[in-house]
Design a protein around this motif. Structure first.
Motif, PDB file in Angstrom:
ATOM      1  N   GLU A 201       0.838  -1.188   0.000  1.00 36.61           N
ATOM      2  CA  GLU A 201       0.000   0.000   0.000  1.00 36.61           C
ATOM      3  C   GLU A 201       0.870   1.234   0.000  1.00 36.61           C
ATOM      4  OE1 GLU A 201      -2.717   0.388   3.256  1.00 36.61           O
ATOM      5  OE2 GLU A 201      -3.769  -1.439   2.704  1.00 36.61           O
ATOM      6  N   ARG A 202       0.454   2.202  -0.738  1.00 35.58           N
ATOM      7  CA  ARG A 202       1.088   3.514  -0.662  1.00 35.58           C
ATOM      8  C   ARG A 202       0.013   4.486  -0.243  1.00 35.58           C
ATOM      9  NH1 ARG A 202       5.787   4.463  -4.947  1.00 35.58           N
ATOM     10  NH2 ARG A 202       6.954   2.650  -4.304  1.00 35.58           N
ATOM     11  N   LYS A 203       0.260   5.115   0.856  1.00 37.50           N
ATOM     12  CA  LYS A 203      -0.718   6.054   1.372  1.00 37.50           C
ATOM     13  C   LYS A 203      -0.207   7.462   1.143  1.00 37.50           C
ATOM     14  CE  LYS A 203      -2.300   2.774   4.724  1.00 37.50           C
ATOM     15  NZ  LYS A 203      -2.597   2.433   6.079  1.00 37.50           N
TER      16      LYS A 203
END
Length: 145
Positions: A9-11
């Motif tokens: 995940e890239r937030k």
């Protein structure tokens, strides 16, 4: 360890005006997905302190996230996600150290008879006592509190 999916995940936090700028570029909201997660841990937060996360996602079942790269210390950004319940139980037992795993859950009817109709349950034991245990229970004398 059981095989699982690896989720990356890239937030990010969009800046002010991001939505308006996307709309200017022709972007439209295709659909919105809303879900509810319930997270579980011990009173001592043993899972969280070990960077493991057990959740039940509404409509999707159980998920267990554990660090994906074992050589990295500190908070992880890559997690392996287990979704098969036997793999989740096995990993939980490993992380929590010696938590007993129940092999099979007793059948609903057996539990009902044990709790609400103990006389009928005893008759069932008498009938099956000389042959085999009632289906759905590994210990016919098991009592649930």
């Amino acid at each position: 360890m059981a095989q699982g999916l690896i989720e990356v995940e890239r937030k990010f936090i969009p800046g002010p005006g991001t939505e308006e700028r996307l709309q200017e570029l022709g972007a439209v909201l295709e659909h919105r997905v809303t879900f509810r997660d319930s997270y579980y841990d011990t009173p001592e937060l043993s899972l969280m302190r070990a960077d493991h996360w057990l959740r039940q996602r509404e409509g999707s079942g159980w998920e267990f996230k554990c660090p994906g790269a074992t050589s990295v210390s500190g908070p992880h950004t890559e997690y392996m996600e287990l979704t098969a319940e036997p793999a989740i139980v096995a990993q939980l037992c490993e992380v929590l150290g010696g938590v007993p795993a129940q092999e099979t859950a007793p059948a609903k009817l057996i539990v009902y008879l044990q709790r609400f109709r103990p006389q009928d349950y005893q008759r069932l034991l008498e009938v099956y006592g000389s042959r085999e245990k009632p289906q759905g229970t590994k210990d016919p004398d098991m009592r649930l509190g």
